[in-house]
Design a protein around this motif. Structure first.
Motif, PDB file in Angstrom:
ATOM      1  N   ARG A 100       0.841  -1.186   0.000  1.00  0.00           N
ATOM      2  CA  ARG A 100       0.000   0.000   0.000  1.00  0.00           C
ATOM      3  C   ARG A 100       0.877   1.237   0.000  1.00  0.00           C
ATOM      4  N   ASN A 101       0.305   2.304  -0.502  1.00  0.00           N
ATOM      5  CA  ASN A 101       0.943   3.611  -0.435  1.00  0.00           C
ATOM      6  C   ASN A 101       0.571   4.251   0.891  1.00  0.00           C
ATOM      7  N   ILE A 102       1.494   4.982   1.490  1.00  0.00           N
ATOM      8  CA  ILE A 102       1.215   5.548   2.804  1.00  0.00           C
ATOM      9  C   ILE A 102       0.040   6.523   2.770  1.00  0.00           C
ATOM     10  N   ALA A 103      -0.321   7.017   1.580  1.00  0.00           N
ATOM     11  CA  ALA A 103      -1.461   7.922   1.470  1.00  0.00           C
ATOM     12  C   ALA A 103      -2.776   7.182   1.260  1.00  0.00           C
ATOM     13  N   ASP A 104      -2.709   5.861   1.054  1.00  0.00           N
ATOM     14  CA  ASP A 104      -3.925   5.081   0.841  1.00  0.00           C
ATOM     15  C   ASP A 104      -4.666   4.859   2.145  1.00  0.00           C
ATOM     16  N   ALA A 105      -5.961   4.580   2.033  1.00  0.00           N
ATOM     17  CA  ALA A 105      -6.737   4.187   3.207  1.00  0.00           C
ATOM     18  C   ALA A 105      -6.184   2.888   3.772  1.00  0.00           C
ATOM     19  N   MET A 106      -6.331   2.697   5.081  1.00  0.00           N
ATOM     20  CA  MET A 106      -5.702   1.560   5.748  1.00  0.00           C
ATOM     21  C   MET A 106      -6.183   0.217   5.215  1.00  0.00           C
ATOM     22  N   LEU A 124      -0.107  -4.871 -11.356  1.00  0.00           N
ATOM     23  CA  LEU A 124      -1.442  -5.395 -11.619  1.00  0.00           C
ATOM     24  C   LEU A 124      -2.536  -4.346 -11.482  1.00  0.00           C
ATOM     25  N   THR A 125      -2.584  -3.663 -10.368  1.00  0.00           N
ATOM     26  CA  THR A 125      -3.713  -2.788 -10.084  1.00  0.00           C
ATOM     27  C   THR A 125      -3.433  -1.357 -10.516  1.00  0.00           C
ATOM     28  N   SER A 126      -4.476  -0.695 -10.959  1.00  0.00           N
ATOM     29  CA  SER A 126      -4.352   0.700 -11.374  1.00  0.00           C
ATOM     30  C   SER A 126      -4.447   1.610 -10.156  1.00  0.00           C
ATOM     31  N   ASP A 127      -4.149   2.891 -10.362  1.00  0.00           N
ATOM     32  CA  ASP A 127      -4.187   3.846  -9.258  1.00  0.00           C
ATOM     33  C   ASP A 127      -5.604   4.101  -8.754  1.00  0.00           C
ATOM     34  N   THR A 152     -13.432   0.396  -6.675  1.00  0.00           N
ATOM     35  CA  THR A 152     -12.895   1.727  -6.926  1.00  0.00           C
ATOM     36  C   THR A 152     -12.267   2.281  -5.653  1.00  0.00           C
ATOM     37  N   ARG A 153     -11.101   2.904  -5.807  1.00  0.00           N
ATOM     38  CA  ARG A 153     -10.387   3.429  -4.646  1.00  0.00           C
ATOM     39  C   ARG A 153     -11.198   4.516  -3.965  1.00  0.00           C
ATOM     40  N   ALA A 154     -11.116   4.544  -2.644  1.00  0.00           N
ATOM     41  CA  ALA A 154     -11.886   5.501  -1.857  1.00  0.00           C
ATOM     42  C   ALA A 154     -11.371   6.915  -2.070  1.00  0.00           C
ATOM     43  N   LEU A 155     -12.182   7.873  -1.654  1.00  0.00           N
ATOM     44  CA  LEU A 155     -11.826   9.276  -1.786  1.00  0.00           C
ATOM     45  C   LEU A 155     -10.507   9.551  -1.073  1.00  0.00           C
ATOM     46  N   ARG A 156      -9.594  10.178  -1.785  1.00  0.00           N
ATOM     47  CA  ARG A 156      -8.301  10.526  -1.193  1.00  0.00           C
ATOM     48  C   ARG A 156      -7.940  11.937  -1.608  1.00  0.00           C
ATOM     49  N   ILE A 157      -7.556  12.751  -0.660  1.00  0.00           N
ATOM     50  CA  ILE A 157      -7.187  14.132  -0.936  1.00  0.00           C
ATOM     51  C   ILE A 157      -5.729  14.332  -0.526  1.00  0.00           C
ATOM     52  N   ASP A 158      -4.937  14.826  -1.436  1.00  0.00           N
ATOM     53  CA  ASP A 158      -3.553  15.149  -1.115  1.00  0.00           C
ATOM     54  C   ASP A 158      -3.233  16.518  -1.700  1.00  0.00           C
ATOM     55  N   ASN A 159      -1.962  16.841  -1.771  1.00  0.00           N
ATOM     56  CA  ASN A 159      -1.555  18.163  -2.250  1.00  0.00           C
ATOM     57  C   ASN A 159      -1.951  18.420  -3.693  1.00  0.00           C
ATOM     58  N   SER A 160      -2.148  17.351  -4.446  1.00  0.00           N
ATOM     59  CA  SER A 160      -2.487  17.518  -5.858  1.00  0.00           C
ATOM     60  C   SER A 160      -3.986  17.608  -6.087  1.00  0.00           C
ATOM     61  N   ALA A 202       4.984   2.228 -14.740  1.00  0.00           N
ATOM     62  CA  ALA A 202       3.740   2.907 -14.382  1.00  0.00           C
ATOM     63  C   ALA A 202       2.629   1.896 -14.166  1.00  0.00           C
ATOM     64  N   ALA A 203       1.673   2.243 -13.306  1.00  0.00           N
ATOM     65  CA  ALA A 203       0.529   1.374 -13.062  1.00  0.00           C
ATOM     66  C   ALA A 203      -0.335   1.309 -14.305  1.00  0.00           C
ATOM     67  N   PRO A 204      -0.992   0.172 -14.535  1.00  0.00           N
ATOM     68  CA  PRO A 204      -1.846   0.059 -15.714  1.00  0.00           C
ATOM     69  C   PRO A 204      -3.051   0.974 -15.623  1.00  0.00           C
ATOM     70  N   THR A 205      -3.662   1.216 -16.740  1.00  0.00           N
ATOM     71  CA  THR A 205      -4.873   2.043 -16.804  1.00  0.00           C
ATOM     72  C   THR A 205      -5.958   1.282 -17.564  1.00  0.00           C
ATOM     73  N   GLY A 206      -7.172   1.824 -17.520  1.00  0.00           N
ATOM     74  CA  GLY A 206      -8.265   1.245 -18.297  1.00  0.00           C
ATOM     75  C   GLY A 206      -8.895   0.010 -17.692  1.00  0.00           C
ATOM     76  N   ILE A 207      -8.639  -0.279 -16.407  1.00  0.00           N
ATOM     77  CA  ILE A 207      -9.254  -1.435 -15.749  1.00  0.00           C
ATOM     78  C   ILE A 207     -10.592  -1.002 -15.161  1.00  0.00           C
ATOM     79  N   LEU A 208     -11.645  -1.709 -15.520  1.00  0.00           N
ATOM     80  CA  LEU A 208     -12.983  -1.372 -15.052  1.00  0.00           C
ATOM     81  C   LEU A 208     -13.103  -1.664 -13.562  1.00  0.00           C
ATOM     82  N   THR A 209     -13.548  -0.674 -12.786  1.00  0.00           N
ATOM     83  CA  THR A 209     -13.765  -0.858 -11.351  1.00  0.00           C
ATOM     84  C   THR A 209     -15.200  -0.491 -10.994  1.00  0.00           C
ATOM     85  N   PHE A 210     -15.602  -0.890  -9.800  1.00  0.00           N
ATOM     86  CA  PHE A 210     -16.981  -0.727  -9.369  1.00  0.00           C
ATOM     87  C   PHE A 210     -17.009  -0.131  -7.961  1.00  0.00           C
ATOM     88  N   ARG A 211     -18.185   0.306  -7.542  1.00  0.00           N
ATOM     89  CA  ARG A 211     -18.322   0.942  -6.238  1.00  0.00           C
ATOM     90  C   ARG A 211     -18.509  -0.058  -5.102  1.00  0.00           C
TER      91      ARG A 211
END
Length: 435
Positions: A100-106, A124-127, A152-160, A202-211
């Protein structure tokens, strides 16, 4: 005179042959029962055997982190990527890195595929994709595929700014029994070099995710990643590969039911144990719901992949996994469990009385066994509990464990008492040949 005796003998022989043929007509013809694999579930017989020795359980491999993969994370990966665990394929030719990235949810993770010598094969997994329930990630028995749950990755807010919004996140999956792998709580090494010695792809893109959590599979080298379930609104969990690696048995529930179960468990100061409906999911995405009943028991497969079984309270159900006209069989065990629990309780009382007698402590006399004329009252039996686990290592023997299970909040082990193993000896009904 001699000619008359000859005619009498011939008549007597004919009558004997006629009587023998008629007698054979009324005797059942011996038929060899069909094989368990080809027999439908509805044609199975069973014999209940209470309080048997615990079966030999194949414990899930509690692996240590692959040292070579850990070294790659220490030297070559960005400092904000923390390796949580590694999961090797059964043939030890590929290793899945869970991090996991330190900015990701636990409760959200990422996956990369490595070779056992620590070389990154594929990200394997996209951002925008978050892997959930990491303790349920499982390789297929033939080591050609790996299955996991993601959304789908949860809401994350950072400097960007805001990235990967998602309104639903169910967190980690509570364990209903003690067979799942436990995560290594040891903190990974963080002494990474400031600058990686080699760029990370780079992480792959275009992978279909769901809620909501769906099941994904990919090849052993990380290729062909795809969701095999696409039912947004359903949450999939407790999935198991068939022994021939062609399909998965899984439980699924709606996001609303999951949330309601969380609220109900919290009101009792307990950890939620999810309940779901059994489904079979093939690699091509074809899905078949097997039952409308909900359960927390993990599904188990027959060793020939022809059938799958699950339990509901005190009832076991067996389903055909394939075929044009699949059937299912329900095996109600409430009465048998009541009777065997009464015998078990009395035996425990006798042992306690003998122990206390040796210690010169007076106890109440245990009532002697009486011929059974009515079913015991379940409220008076401390060892009468629902089925919480199944094991099906041999096609003809299905093991079941009954126990009292409670999961208080902040107790990862929980409370399990009066655990008892029983088994069903299965056989196939003989079918009379067509006339």
């Amino acid at each position: 005179m001699g000619f008359s005796k000859l005619l009498f003998a011939i008549a007597l022989l004919g009558a004997s042959l006629s009587f023998g043929c008629q007698n054979k007509m009324f005797q059942p013809e011996l038929v060899t029962p069909p094989a368990m694999k080809t027999s439908p579930a509805v044609r199975l017989n069973y014999r209940y055997e209470p309080d048997v020795s615990a079966p030999s359980i194949e414990s899930n491999r509690a692996e240590e982190r692959n040292a070579e993969v850990q070294a790659d994370f220490d030297k070559n990966r960005p400092a904000d990527e923390l390796l949580e665990r590694t999961i090797a394929s059964l043939d030890n030719k590929h290793t899945l890195a869970v991090y996991r990235n330190i900015a990701d949810a636990m409760a959200e993770y990422r996956l990369d595929m490595y070779s056992p010598d620590g070389k990154l094969q594929k990200k394997l997994t996209s951002d925008t994709m978050a892997v959930h329930f990491p303790d349920t990630i499982v390789w297929s028995p033939d080591s050609t595929s790996v299955a996991f749950v993601a959304m789908t990755r949860a809401l994350r807010i950072d400097n960007s700014g805001v990235i990967a919004p998602s309104p639903v996140s169910t967190g980690s999956l509570p364990v209903a029994n003690g067979n799942s792998n436990t995560l290594d709580e040891t903190e990974p090494e963080t002494n990474k070099s400031a600058t990686p010695s080699a760029p990370t792809p780079a992480a792959p893109t275009g992978i279909l995710t769901f809620r909501t959590e769906q099941i994904y599979i990919c090849g052993a080298d990380g290729s062909g990643l795809k969701p095999v379930t696409e039912n947004e609104g359903l949450i999939y969990f407790y999935y198991a590969w068939s022994p021939d690696s062609s399909m998965l048995a899984a439980l699924a529930t709606t996001a609303r039911e999951w949330k309601y179960a969380e609220i109900t468990a919290a009101s009792k100061s307990e950890t939620m144990i999810p309940l779901g409906r059994l489904r079979i999911i093939e690699k091509n995405g074809r899905e078949r719901r097997l039952d409308d009943g909900v359960t927390a028991v993990h599904p188990v497969w027959a060793s020939d992949s022809s059938k799958v079984s699950i339990a509901f309270d005190t009832q076991i159900r067996i389903y055909d996994a394939n075929g044009t006209n699949p059937t299912q069989a329900a095996i109600p065990l409430r009465n048998q469990l009541l009777i065997s629990s009464q015998a078990y309780d009395r035996d425990q009382q006798r042992q306690a009385q003998a122990s206390n007698s040796d210690a010169n402590v007076s106890t109440n006399t245990v009532q002697p066994d009486q011929p059974l004329s009515t079913l015991p009252d379940e409220k008076l039996l401390v060892s009468y509990n629902p089925i919480v686990e199944l094991l099906w290592h041999e096609d003809a023997v299905l093991y079941l464990k009954t126990a009292y299970v409670r999961r208080p909040i902040n107790d990862p082990v929980g409370i399990t008492s009066f655990a008892r193993w029983h088994r069903l000896a299965l056989s196939v009904q003989a079918v009379a040949p067509a006339k």
